[in-house]
Write a protein that holds these residues in place. Structure first.
Motif, mmCIF file in Angstrom:
data_model
loop_
_atom_site.group_PDB
_atom_site.id
_atom_site.type_symbol
_atom_site.label_atom_id
_atom_site.label_comp_id
_atom_site.label_asym_id
_atom_site.label_seq_id
_atom_site.Cartn_x
_atom_site.Cartn_y
_atom_site.Cartn_z
ATOM 1 N N SER A 9 0.835 -1.208 0.000
ATOM 2 C CA SER A 9 0.000 0.000 0.000
ATOM 3 C C SER A 9 0.864 1.250 0.000
ATOM 4 C CB SER A 9 -0.909 -0.037 1.235
ATOM 5 O OG SER A 9 -1.681 1.135 1.292
ATOM 6 N N LYS A 10 1.953 1.221 0.775
ATOM 7 C CA LYS A 10 2.852 2.380 0.820
ATOM 8 C C LYS A 10 3.473 2.638 -0.529
ATOM 9 C CE LYS A 10 6.833 4.183 3.336
ATOM 10 N NZ LYS A 10 7.849 3.905 4.380
ATOM 11 N N ARG A 11 3.939 1.551 -1.162
ATOM 12 C CA ARG A 11 4.545 1.710 -2.486
ATOM 13 C C ARG A 11 3.530 2.233 -3.489
ATOM 14 N NH1 ARG A 11 7.246 -3.081 -0.973
ATOM 15 N NH2 ARG A 11 5.746 -4.374 -2.091
ATOM 16 N N LEU A 12 2.280 1.748 -3.354
ATOM 17 C CA LEU A 12 1.239 2.226 -4.270
ATOM 18 C C LEU A 12 0.991 3.728 -4.085
ATOM 19 C CD1 LEU A 12 -0.945 1.709 -6.375
ATOM 20 C CD2 LEU A 12 -2.500 1.061 -4.508
ATOM 21 N N VAL A 13 0.987 4.170 -2.825
ATOM 22 C CA VAL A 13 0.787 5.594 -2.542
ATOM 23 C C VAL A 13 1.934 6.415 -3.136
ATOM 24 C CG1 VAL A 13 0.744 7.335 -0.712
ATOM 25 C CG2 VAL A 13 -0.603 5.238 -0.489
ATOM 26 N N GLU A 14 3.161 5.930 -2.938
ATOM 27 C CA GLU A 14 4.329 6.638 -3.475
ATOM 28 C C GLU A 14 4.281 6.690 -5.000
ATOM 29 O OE1 GLU A 14 7.542 4.440 -1.850
ATOM 30 O OE2 GLU A 14 7.467 5.449 0.130
ATOM 31 N N ALA A 15 3.919 5.574 -5.594
ATOM 32 C CA ALA A 15 3.835 5.541 -7.067
ATOM 33 C C ALA A 15 2.753 6.479 -7.575
ATOM 34 C CB ALA A 15 3.564 4.103 -7.531
ATOM 35 N N THR A 16 1.640 6.505 -6.824
ATOM 36 C CA THR A 16 0.539 7.389 -7.219
ATOM 37 C C THR A 16 0.963 8.853 -7.139
ATOM 38 O OG1 THR A 16 -1.077 5.778 -6.429
ATOM 39 C CG2 THR A 16 -1.840 8.039 -6.765
ATOM 40 N N GLU A 17 1.710 9.185 -6.073
ATOM 41 C CA GLU A 17 2.188 10.572 -5.919
ATOM 42 C C GLU A 17 3.139 10.950 -7.044
ATOM 43 O OE1 GLU A 17 3.853 10.589 -2.034
ATOM 44 O OE2 GLU A 17 1.915 10.913 -1.029
ATOM 45 N N ARG A 18 4.044 10.006 -7.370
ATOM 46 C CA ARG A 18 4.967 10.278 -8.485
ATOM 47 C C ARG A 18 4.198 10.443 -9.792
ATOM 48 N NH1 ARG A 18 8.142 6.290 -5.888
ATOM 49 N NH2 ARG A 18 7.477 4.720 -7.422
ATOM 50 N N PHE A 19 3.168 9.614 -9.946
ATOM 51 C CA PHE A 19 2.351 9.687 -11.167
ATOM 52 C C PHE A 19 1.627 11.035 -11.254
ATOM 53 C CE2 PHE A 19 -1.662 8.889 -13.430
ATOM 54 C CZ PHE A 19 -1.161 8.431 -14.642
ATOM 55 N N ILE A 20 1.100 11.493 -10.117
ATOM 56 C CA ILE A 20 0.414 12.790 -10.098
ATOM 57 C C ILE A 20 1.382 13.903 -10.477
ATOM 58 C CG2 ILE A 20 -0.666 14.497 -8.586
ATOM 59 C CD1 ILE A 20 -1.901 12.149 -7.041
ATOM 60 N N LYS A 21 2.605 13.874 -9.931
ATOM 61 C CA LYS A 21 3.599 14.898 -10.253
ATOM 62 C C LYS A 21 3.951 14.886 -11.742
ATOM 63 C CE LYS A 21 5.760 15.099 -5.681
ATOM 64 N NZ LYS A 21 6.991 14.856 -4.891
ATOM 65 N N SER A 22 4.077 13.658 -12.288
ATOM 66 C CA SER A 22 4.412 13.568 -13.707
ATOM 67 C C SER A 22 3.274 14.102 -14.578
ATOM 68 C CB SER A 22 4.724 12.107 -14.082
ATOM 69 O OG SER A 22 3.560 11.296 -13.973
ATOM 70 N N GLU A 23 2.025 13.853 -14.164
ATOM 71 C CA GLU A 23 0.880 14.363 -14.906
ATOM 72 C C GLU A 23 0.814 15.893 -14.821
ATOM 73 O OE1 GLU A 23 -1.767 12.587 -16.812
ATOM 74 O OE2 GLU A 23 0.095 11.418 -16.818
ATOM 75 N N GLN A 24 1.127 16.436 -13.642
ATOM 76 C CA GLN A 24 1.133 17.883 -13.487
ATOM 77 C C GLN A 24 2.244 18.514 -14.328
ATOM 78 O OE1 GLN A 24 1.380 18.136 -9.208
ATOM 79 N NE2 GLN A 24 -0.857 18.386 -8.992
ATOM 80 N N LYS A 25 3.384 17.852 -14.385
ATOM 81 C CA LYS A 25 4.479 18.336 -15.236
ATOM 82 C C LYS A 25 4.068 18.288 -16.703
ATOM 83 C CE LYS A 25 8.656 19.709 -16.141
ATOM 84 N NZ LYS A 25 9.101 21.074 -15.785
ATOM 85 N N LEU A 26 3.371 17.209 -17.067
ATOM 86 C CA LEU A 26 2.876 17.095 -18.443
ATOM 87 C C LEU A 26 1.927 18.245 -18.778
ATOM 88 C CD1 LEU A 26 2.451 15.539 -21.109
ATOM 89 C CD2 LEU A 26 0.661 14.213 -19.948
ATOM 90 N N LEU A 27 1.059 18.595 -17.836
ATOM 91 C CA LEU A 27 0.127 19.701 -18.058
ATOM 92 C C LEU A 27 0.874 21.022 -18.257
ATOM 93 C CD1 LEU A 27 -2.676 18.856 -15.465
ATOM 94 C CD2 LEU A 27 -2.872 18.804 -17.961
#
Length: 410
Positions: A9-27
């Motif tokens: 679950s922790k790794r999933l949360v970390e991956a999700t946070e990284r994914f959100i940052k990458s999506e924001q960078k993409l925007l």
């Protein structure tokens, strides 16, 4: 198991946070490159933040899918635009050259050239502006679709409108995120491209393109328009040279008024027209008395004063040396006398403002009055009236009435 689930679950949360940052960078990238509008990027970024706050990865991925779908739609639209371009730049240039060679008139060449550019660069409206060398201002020369420009009521050095500013700056302008709705005076615009046309370091015109779709143009579009304009430049230069030769053939170099040849031709035409339709026609002959050392400057200043004081329908010419002649169509003797006085006063006021002592004498004759039944006689009568004005000690404006024993009008 619980420990493994907790670590996962922790790794999933970390991956999700990284994914959100990458999506924001993409925007951020999509916004900076104008692939998506600023408002769209802000909407998707807010949606991502709300999804992250819920701490549900499914919501985050749902927001990401929405972003990707939007990007794919934009790319598909761009791909469709690219597919619509079925000719190469060399093909377009070849077609433009044929248009230039075969067009009957310059206007037809300009219009067909704009249409041909549209086969390579998709647009909805186009306007070609050319530089008028006499005024130094841009003038519309051809339009496809609707006339397109921005800030049309703002005056710049090269004329009114955004095109004049582009010509002054000598650099192309690409605007891809406009929100201008169409109306009675202008088309709907989301994208606007304005390219100065420069040949041998001289700006000879500007091409404006517009589209109701956002991000329709880019820097490459500007370079291609400049390339396609080269054949148009040859037509524009020929047109300018023809106008210049025509102007030199009818214009006096010192005053920019008409010359003697043009005046004599206009006199014949106006007399024929007055005889045919029963109109009146008057002629004013004007000469200045000035020191030889200042003659050139005074003649030049007289030309400026006469140009400002005369009507648009009058034919004003420097006839010879310090003699000027003015044709006044549809003007009888009484009106001509008033006009002559007004012109003489305008010249003398102008000379006085320059601190020059100038004496101006004027003669007036009218067709068909005073036995002036043809162009030659009209000119002779006006010259005789001028001589009487010179001889009269107190009058400097005379009519040809004196030729029949009547007093000159003072």
């Amino acid at each position: 198991m619980k420990q493994r689930n907790g670590a996962g679950s922790k790794r999933l949360v970390e991956a999700t946070e990284r994914f959100i940052k990458s999506e924001q960078k993409l925007l951020e990238v999509l916004g900076s490159r104008r692939i998506l509008k600023k408002a769209e990027c802000e909407h998707f970024s807010k949606d991502l933040s709300l999804s992250a706050a819920k701490k549900r990865s499914s919501d985050v991925f749902g927001s990401a899918i929405s972003i990707n779908r939007k990007v794919m739609a934009v790319l598909e639209k761009g791909k469709a635009g690219a597919k619509s371009r079925t000719v190469s730049d060399s093909d377009v240039l070849q077609e433009l050259q044929q248009i230039v060679e075969k067009a009957v008139t310059a206007e037809a060449a300009f219009t067909e050239s704009l249409k041909q550019i549209g086969t390579a660069i998709s647009y909805e409206n186009a306007t070609l502006f050319l530089m008028d060398r006499d005024s130094g201002k841009l003038e519309p020369a051809a339009v496809v679709g609707e006339h397109v420009d921005m800030v049309q009521h703002v005056r710049f050095e090269r004329g009114n409108g955004f095109s004049a500013w582009v010509a002054q700056q000598r650099k192309p302008v690409v605007l891809n995120d406009l929100h201008r709705e169409g109306g009675c005076e202008a088309p709907t615009m989301r994208s606007f491209l304005s390219v100065p046309l420069i040949v041998q370091n001289e700006v000879f015109g500007v091409i404006n393109l517009s589209h109701s779709r956002a991000s329709a143009f880019d820097e490459e579009s500007a370079k291609r328009v400049a390339l396609f304009a080269l054949p148009i430049a040859s037509v524009a230069m020929r047109t300018l040279m023809f106008r210049e030769c025509e102007r030199l053939g009818t214009t006096d170099a010192l005053t920019s008024l008409y010359n003697r040849r043009h005046f004599d031709r206009s006199l014949e035409d106006e007399v024929d027209r007055a005889r045919r339709y029963g109109h009146k026609l008057s002629m004013v002959v004007m000469k200045a008395s000035v020191a030889a050392s200042a003659a050139t400057q005074v003649v030049s200043e007289m030309g400026k004063a006469l140009k400002q004081a005369s009507r648009g329908t009058d034919c004003v010419a420097r006839y010879s040396g310090d003699e000027f002649r003015i044709l006044l169509p549809h003007t009888g003797a009484g009106e001509a006398q008033i006009a002559a006085e007004r012109l003489r006063n305008a010249v003398e006021r102008h000379a006085a403002s320059r601190r020059r002592g100038v004496t101006v004498n004027v003669g007036v004759a009218t067709f068909p009055q005073h036995d002036a039944d043809d162009s030659a006689t009209l000119g002779t009568r006006a010259e005789m009236a001028l001589l009487r004005a010179k001889e009269a000690p107190a009058a400097r404006t005379g009519t040809d009435a004196g030729s029949r024993g009547e007093p000159a009008v003072h």
